[in-house]
Design a protein around this motif. Sequence first.
Motif, PDB file in Angstrom:
ATOM      1  N   MET A   5       0.825  -1.204   0.000  1.00 35.30           N
ATOM      2  CA  MET A   5       0.000   0.000   0.000  1.00 35.30           C
ATOM      3  C   MET A   5       0.861   1.257   0.000  1.00 35.30           C
ATOM      4  N   GLN A   6       0.406   2.248  -0.770  1.00 38.08           N
ATOM      5  CA  GLN A   6       1.132   3.506  -0.896  1.00 38.08           C
ATOM      6  C   GLN A   6       0.622   4.527   0.115  1.00 38.08           C
ATOM      7  N   LYS A   7       1.531   5.385   0.585  1.00 40.91           N
ATOM      8  CA  LYS A   7       1.137   6.413   1.539  1.00 40.91           C
ATOM      9  C   LYS A   7       0.812   7.722   0.830  1.00 40.91           C
ATOM     10  N   GLU A   8      -0.002   8.519   1.507  1.00 38.64           N
ATOM     11  CA  GLU A   8      -0.322   9.841   0.998  1.00 38.64           C
ATOM     12  C   GLU A   8       0.923  10.734   1.094  1.00 38.64           C
ATOM     13  N   LYS A   9       0.816  11.941   0.577  1.00 42.09           N
ATOM     14  CA  LYS A   9       1.945  12.859   0.584  1.00 42.09           C
ATOM     15  C   LYS A   9       2.386  13.225   1.995  1.00 42.09           C
ATOM     16  N   ASP A  10       1.455  13.090   2.974  1.00 42.53           N
ATOM     17  CA  ASP A  10       1.829  13.420   4.351  1.00 42.53           C
ATOM     18  C   ASP A  10       2.745  12.361   4.970  1.00 42.53           C
ATOM     19  N   GLY A  11       2.908  11.229   4.282  1.00 40.62           N
ATOM     20  CA  GLY A  11       3.787  10.173   4.778  1.00 40.62           C
ATOM     21  C   GLY A  11       3.222   9.384   5.932  1.00 40.62           C
ATOM     22  N   ILE A  12       1.962   9.642   6.289  1.00 41.32           N
ATOM     23  CA  ILE A  12       1.354   8.970   7.441  1.00 41.32           C
ATOM     24  C   ILE A  12       0.184   8.092   7.015  1.00 41.32           C
ATOM     25  N   ASN A  13      -0.775   8.708   6.352  1.00 45.20           N
ATOM     26  CA  ASN A  13      -1.981   7.985   5.958  1.00 45.20           C
ATOM     27  C   ASN A  13      -1.756   7.210   4.652  1.00 45.20           C
ATOM     28  N   PHE A  14      -2.493   6.102   4.524  1.00 34.37           N
ATOM     29  CA  PHE A  14      -2.387   5.278   3.326  1.00 34.37           C
ATOM     30  C   PHE A  14      -3.436   5.669   2.292  1.00 34.37           C
ATOM     31  N   GLN A  15      -3.065   5.521   1.033  1.00 30.73           N
ATOM     32  CA  GLN A  15      -4.017   5.737  -0.048  1.00 30.73           C
ATOM     33  C   GLN A  15      -4.987   4.559  -0.115  1.00 30.73           C
ATOM     34  N   VAL A  16      -6.215   4.839  -0.545  1.00 33.77           N
ATOM     35  CA  VAL A  16      -7.204   3.777  -0.714  1.00 33.77           C
ATOM     36  C   VAL A  16      -6.824   2.959  -1.946  1.00 33.77           C
ATOM     37  N   PRO A  17      -6.597   1.651  -1.812  1.00 31.36           N
ATOM     38  CA  PRO A  17      -6.271   0.836  -2.988  1.00 31.36           C
ATOM     39  C   PRO A  17      -7.467   0.772  -3.932  1.00 31.36           C
ATOM     40  N   ASN A  18      -7.193   0.500  -5.200  1.00 25.99           N
ATOM     41  CA  ASN A  18      -8.271   0.281  -6.160  1.00 25.99           C
ATOM     42  C   ASN A  18      -8.048  -1.051  -6.862  1.00 25.99           C
ATOM     43  N   LEU A  19      -8.871  -1.371  -7.829  1.00 28.87           N
ATOM     44  CA  LEU A  19      -8.780  -2.675  -8.480  1.00 28.87           C
ATOM     45  C   LEU A  19      -7.497  -2.820  -9.294  1.00 28.87           C
ATOM     46  N   TYR A  20      -6.888  -1.703  -9.655  1.00 29.28           N
ATOM     47  CA  TYR A  20      -5.599  -1.754 -10.348  1.00 29.28           C
ATOM     48  C   TYR A  20      -4.446  -2.031  -9.382  1.00 29.28           C
ATOM     49  N   SER A  21      -4.717  -1.972  -8.079  1.00 27.99           N
ATOM     50  CA  SER A  21      -3.671  -2.165  -7.078  1.00 27.99           C
ATOM     51  C   SER A  21      -3.366  -3.634  -6.818  1.00 27.99           C
ATOM     52  N   ILE A  22      -4.160  -4.523  -7.382  1.00 28.08           N
ATOM     53  CA  ILE A  22      -3.943  -5.957  -7.178  1.00 28.08           C
ATOM     54  C   ILE A  22      -2.776  -6.400  -8.051  1.00 28.08           C
ATOM     55  N   SER A  23      -1.866  -7.130  -7.448  1.00 30.58           N
ATOM     56  CA  SER A  23      -0.672  -7.564  -8.159  1.00 30.58           C
ATOM     57  C   SER A  23      -1.014  -8.462  -9.340  1.00 30.58           C
ATOM     58  N   GLY A  24      -0.374  -8.195 -10.476  1.00 31.66           N
ATOM     59  CA  GLY A  24      -0.512  -9.103 -11.603  1.00 31.66           C
ATOM     60  C   GLY A  24      -1.069  -8.508 -12.871  1.00 31.66           C
ATOM     61  N   SER A  25      -2.187  -7.783 -12.778  1.00 29.35           N
ATOM     62  CA  SER A  25      -2.805  -7.367 -14.039  1.00 29.35           C
ATOM     63  C   SER A  25      -3.924  -6.363 -13.823  1.00 29.35           C
ATOM     64  N   ALA A  26      -4.092  -5.494 -14.837  1.00 29.40           N
ATOM     65  CA  ALA A  26      -5.219  -4.553 -14.835  1.00 29.40           C
ATOM     66  C   ALA A  26      -6.522  -5.268 -15.136  1.00 29.40           C
ATOM     67  N   HIS A  27      -6.451  -6.548 -15.475  1.00 28.29           N
ATOM     68  CA  HIS A  27      -7.663  -7.311 -15.786  1.00 28.29           C
ATOM     69  C   HIS A  27      -8.594  -7.417 -14.578  1.00 28.29           C
ATOM     70  N   PHE A  28      -8.058  -7.229 -13.376  1.00 29.66           N
ATOM     71  CA  PHE A  28      -8.909  -7.282 -12.185  1.00 29.66           C
ATOM     72  C   PHE A  28      -9.930  -6.141 -12.200  1.00 29.66           C
ATOM     73  N   PHE A  29      -9.627  -5.080 -12.933  1.00 31.06           N
ATOM     74  CA  PHE A  29     -10.616  -4.020 -13.126  1.00 31.06           C
ATOM     75  C   PHE A  29     -11.420  -4.249 -14.399  1.00 31.06           C
ATOM     76  N   ASN A  30     -10.762  -4.667 -15.442  1.00 33.95           N
ATOM     77  CA  ASN A  30     -11.396  -4.723 -16.757  1.00 33.95           C
ATOM     78  C   ASN A  30     -12.441  -5.829 -16.899  1.00 33.95           C
ATOM     79  N   ILE A  31     -12.200  -6.987 -16.308  1.00 32.92           N
ATOM     80  CA  ILE A  31     -13.050  -8.147 -16.568  1.00 32.92           C
ATOM     81  C   ILE A  31     -14.237  -8.293 -15.616  1.00 32.92           C
ATOM     82  N   PRO A  32     -14.069  -8.185 -14.290  1.00 30.87           N
ATOM     83  CA  PRO A  32     -15.230  -8.389 -13.396  1.00 30.87           C
ATOM     84  C   PRO A  32     -16.344  -7.381 -13.666  1.00 30.87           C
ATOM     85  N   HIS A  33     -17.567  -7.798 -13.346  1.00 35.11           N
ATOM     86  CA  HIS A  33     -18.716  -6.908 -13.517  1.00 35.11           C
ATOM     87  C   HIS A  33     -18.770  -5.845 -12.434  1.00 35.11           C
ATOM     88  N   ASN A  34     -18.357  -6.213 -11.229  1.00 34.20           N
ATOM     89  CA  ASN A  34     -18.397  -5.285 -10.102  1.00 34.20           C
ATOM     90  C   ASN A  34     -17.105  -5.409  -9.302  1.00 34.20           C
TER      91      ASN A  34
END
Length: 199
Positions: A88-117
């Motif tokens: 997980m990546q941190k915000e610019k403040d170096g303290i809080n974490f960014q909210v992951p998205n479906l592209y954050s899953i290791s391996g492929s952007a297909h985790f966003f492209n293929i599922p319906h939801n």
Amino acid sequence: VKTWLSERYFMIMPSQGYQIDEILSRARQLVLRKGINALILDPWNRLEKNTPQGMNESNYIVLCLTKMIEFAQKSGVHVFLVAHPTKMQKEKDGINFQVPNLYSISGSAHFFNIPHNGFTVFRNYTSQKTEVHIQKVKWEHLGKTGLIEYCYNEENARFDDVLHSDYSNWMETKINEPKKQMSFDHEVNNLFGNDEPPF
């Protein structure tokens, strides 16, 4: 409670490793035998380890996701795939974490492209709330993207709506409900005979 749960929740634990075809085959048997309407695959990295020799990770992800969707559509079962993000990546403040998205899953952007939801469950340490970020909804009549916030209730170990706490004993009502009988029991018995599937 144990009886109620054992009649409605089933574990699929393949002895030969976590192969997508084996898991979906056993899930099909549960659809016929028990009438399940949801399948949770948790976690993805158990399946990820079984990428066939000679196939790259991206193509394997496409293969698995496609098979899950086909199974869901043919069986009338909602499939949930639980996949954890990369570091997980941190915000610019170096303290809080960014909210992951479906592209954050290791391996492929297909985790966003293929599922319906797709959605992310994120613990916000600043607000002490658990956030559900709904990031993809393919069919707008089934929902919309957005954010839902919950608070963990230590008294009953539930996640409550931030504006409302639920202390009702919903299990008591469920336990007293008669178990629904499947109308196709005789067809299932003819299909499998007296042999129990190896769940």
